[in-house]
Design a protein around this motif. Structure first.
Motif, PDB file in Angstrom:
ATOM      1  N   LEU A  44       2.152   7.372  -4.812  1.00  0.00           N
ATOM      2  CA  LEU A  44       3.448   6.697  -4.844  1.00  0.00           C
ATOM      3  C   LEU A  44       3.441   5.528  -3.861  1.00  0.00           C
ATOM      4  O   LEU A  44       2.832   5.609  -2.788  1.00  0.00           O
ATOM      5  CB  LEU A  44       4.519   7.709  -4.440  1.00  0.00           C
ATOM      6  N   ASN A  45       4.092   4.426  -4.210  1.00  0.00           N
ATOM      7  CA  ASN A  45       4.145   3.237  -3.352  1.00  0.00           C
ATOM      8  C   ASN A  45       2.736   2.824  -2.914  1.00  0.00           C
ATOM      9  O   ASN A  45       2.388   2.879  -1.731  1.00  0.00           O
ATOM     10  CB  ASN A  45       5.027   3.492  -2.123  1.00  0.00           C
ATOM     11  N   PRO A  46       1.908   2.415  -3.853  1.00  0.00           N
ATOM     12  CA  PRO A  46       0.496   2.163  -3.552  1.00  0.00           C
ATOM     13  C   PRO A  46       0.282   1.019  -2.578  1.00  0.00           C
ATOM     14  O   PRO A  46       1.027   0.043  -2.558  1.00  0.00           O
ATOM     15  CB  PRO A  46      -0.095   1.832  -4.920  1.00  0.00           C
ATOM     16  N   ASP A  47      -0.752   1.174  -1.768  1.00  0.00           N
ATOM     17  CA  ASP A  47      -1.126   0.150  -0.795  1.00  0.00           C
ATOM     18  C   ASP A  47      -2.386  -0.570  -1.270  1.00  0.00           C
ATOM     19  O   ASP A  47      -2.884  -0.333  -2.376  1.00  0.00           O
ATOM     20  CB  ASP A  47      -1.326   0.778   0.591  1.00  0.00           C
ATOM     21  N   GLY A  48      -2.913  -1.429  -0.419  1.00  0.00           N
ATOM     22  CA  GLY A  48      -4.078  -2.211  -0.799  1.00  0.00           C
ATOM     23  C   GLY A  48      -5.314  -1.369  -1.047  1.00  0.00           C
ATOM     24  O   GLY A  48      -6.133  -1.692  -1.914  1.00  0.00           O
ATOM     25  N   LEU A  54     -12.341  -4.588  -3.469  1.00  0.00           N
ATOM     26  CA  LEU A  54     -12.778  -3.743  -2.347  1.00  0.00           C
ATOM     27  C   LEU A  54     -12.506  -4.409  -1.007  1.00  0.00           C
ATOM     28  O   LEU A  54     -12.141  -3.729  -0.036  1.00  0.00           O
ATOM     29  CB  LEU A  54     -14.274  -3.426  -2.487  1.00  0.00           C
ATOM     30  N   TYR A  55     -12.660  -5.712  -0.932  1.00  0.00           N
ATOM     31  CA  TYR A  55     -12.375  -6.404   0.329  1.00  0.00           C
ATOM     32  C   TYR A  55     -10.889  -6.302   0.660  1.00  0.00           C
ATOM     33  O   TYR A  55     -10.505  -6.077   1.818  1.00  0.00           O
ATOM     34  CB  TYR A  55     -12.806  -7.868   0.256  1.00  0.00           C
ATOM     35  N   THR A  56     -10.048  -6.443  -0.354  1.00  0.00           N
ATOM     36  CA  THR A  56      -8.602  -6.272  -0.156  1.00  0.00           C
ATOM     37  C   THR A  56      -8.306  -4.885   0.404  1.00  0.00           C
ATOM     38  O   THR A  56      -7.523  -4.724   1.351  1.00  0.00           O
ATOM     39  CB  THR A  56      -7.860  -6.461  -1.486  1.00  0.00           C
ATOM     40  N   ALA A  57      -8.932  -3.885  -0.190  1.00  0.00           N
ATOM     41  CA  ALA A  57      -8.730  -2.514   0.258  1.00  0.00           C
ATOM     42  C   ALA A  57      -9.195  -2.321   1.693  1.00  0.00           C
ATOM     43  O   ALA A  57      -8.519  -1.661   2.500  1.00  0.00           O
ATOM     44  CB  ALA A  57      -9.474  -1.554  -0.674  1.00  0.00           C
ATOM     45  N   LEU A  58     -10.325  -2.901   2.031  1.00  0.00           N
ATOM     46  CA  LEU A  58     -10.866  -2.741   3.388  1.00  0.00           C
ATOM     47  C   LEU A  58      -9.957  -3.375   4.436  1.00  0.00           C
ATOM     48  O   LEU A  58      -9.646  -2.750   5.458  1.00  0.00           O
ATOM     49  CB  LEU A  58     -12.266  -3.359   3.479  1.00  0.00           C
ATOM     50  N   ILE A  59      -9.521  -4.610   4.201  1.00  0.00           N
ATOM     51  CA  ILE A  59      -8.752  -5.272   5.263  1.00  0.00           C
ATOM     52  C   ILE A  59      -7.375  -4.636   5.443  1.00  0.00           C
ATOM     53  O   ILE A  59      -6.848  -4.602   6.559  1.00  0.00           O
ATOM     54  CB  ILE A  59      -8.614  -6.794   5.036  1.00  0.00           C
ATOM     55  N   THR A  60      -6.815  -4.108   4.366  1.00  0.00           N
ATOM     56  CA  THR A  60      -5.482  -3.518   4.504  1.00  0.00           C
ATOM     57  C   THR A  60      -5.531  -2.168   5.198  1.00  0.00           C
ATOM     58  O   THR A  60      -4.684  -1.865   6.036  1.00  0.00           O
ATOM     59  CB  THR A  60      -4.782  -3.395   3.144  1.00  0.00           C
ATOM     60  N   ASP A  61      -6.537  -1.346   4.894  1.00  0.00           N
ATOM     61  CA  ASP A  61      -6.567  -0.005   5.492  1.00  0.00           C
ATOM     62  C   ASP A  61      -7.233   0.035   6.858  1.00  0.00           C
ATOM     63  O   ASP A  61      -7.102   1.029   7.569  1.00  0.00           O
ATOM     64  CB  ASP A  61      -7.242   0.994   4.555  1.00  0.00           C
TER      65      ASP A  61
END
Length: 329
Positions: free
Chosen positions: A21-25, A157-164
């Motif tokens: 729910l409410n997904p993040d990067g 994947l880069y988006t996911a890495l920088i956000t988390d």
């Protein structure tokens, strides 16, 4: 880690990918990367999420691969899938509206995640709680299957890495994280472009909403805790969205001596969403788990289906007692 799911992935044809729910990067980026790779493997994947894609991540969804769950349209798809891949989540209740359909499906469920919480959602689990992001696991999944990421996978994947990882500043960030980021850059990722898409898409309404959150900050426990809140009226009067609050809680830790920060916001139903952040050895995950929440040691969340203002007052009191008992000097 991926040996136990290798045969299932290779022999299956249809896949449903979903996240919390409410997904993040991290959730969205991991989904898009996995979707693209499964397509490269000649599989038939669908991404179906319980929540719409937040504005700052729509650049990942240029071909509308990410669908928002509609029971009439998607329940049959979920039921007929060979495999359901649940990414960046291992607790079924965080599927929210999709929980019943996913758990009732005869499909095999694979969880790929980096959270400690697990309630048996996955028949097969690929979980590394030491990983700073699910994206690391997806990258390693692709490498395990001898895949070659393309630019779309790399950007996701880069988006996911920088956000988390908080732009690689959180303690969970490890040398392997930077090495993966370097490989993604070799594939054509431009860090400034990704940063601009995720963090520079605000408008005057978002800035006004942030101003209200900053104005509401209150210190507790001699400044060891700083918390703030946003009511429904704050959203309606600034015309900003709940999804625009991503990153707001981080400001509570920018204050000198602050070790634990909290953002409360009122949901459209009048309920309570709690975001917790901390520094060092202050464990907000342990606190969140007491109330059905979860996440990581230094970043966790809680959703409470109880009235906003009395719940907020009660939670402030509880977190003060928790902090004072374990961390106050």
């Amino acid at each position: 880690m991926f040996k136990k799911i290798e045969r299932l992935v290779k022999t299956s044809k249809s896949f449903v990918l979903t996240t919390h729910l409410n997904p993040d990067g991290d959730g969205l980026g991991s989904e898009v990367a996995m979707y693209t790779f499964l397509k490269m493997m000649k599989k038939k994947p669908r991404i179906i999420n319980t929540s719409p894609v937040p504005k700052q991540y729509r650049f990942l969804n240029t071909k509308n691969e990410i669908e928002t769950y509609d029971p009439k349209k998607h329940d049959s798809v979920i039921k007929k899938a060979d495999v359901i891949m649940v990414l960046d989540i291992s607790v079924s209740k965080r599927l929210d509206r999709m929980q019943q359909a996913v758990m009732a499906s005869p499909a095999k469920r694979i969880c790929i995640d980096h959270h400690l919480d697990n309630d048996g959602l996955g028949h097969l689990n690929c979980v590394d709680e030491k990983s700073p992001a699910t994206a690391e696991l997806i990258y390693n999944f692709i490498k395990h299957f001898k895949g070659k990421p393309n630019l779309k996978i790399a950007q996701a994947l880069y988006t996911a890495l920088i956000t988390d990882t908080g732009n690689f500043r959180f303690n969970a960030t490890r040398p392997a994280t930077h090495l993966i980021a370097a490989e993604l850059m070799k594939l054509g990722v431009k860090p400034n472009d990704i940063y601009a898409e995720v963090f520079e898409q605000g408008n005057s309404g978002v800035m006004k909403l942030l101003g209200r959150a900053l104005a509401h900050i209150k210190p507790e426990c001699d400044g060891g805790i700083n918390w703030t809140y946003l009511k429904s009226s704050d959203f309606s009067e600034t015309t900003a969205q709940r999804s625009d609050t991503e990153g707001f809680v981080d400001y509570t830790l920018k204050i000198e001596k602050s070790n634990l920060g909290i953002l409360f916001y009122e949901t459209p139903e009048g309920f309570t969403k709690v975001s917790l952040r901390s520094k060092g050895n202050v464990d907000v995950q342990s606190f969140a788990k007491q109330f059905g929440g979860g996440g990581h040691k230094n970043a966790s969340g809680i959703t409470l289906k109880t009235p906003f203002e009395p719940t907020m007052a009660d939670m402030v009191d509880k977190v003060k007692k928790y902090y004072s008992a374990k961390y106050a000097k």
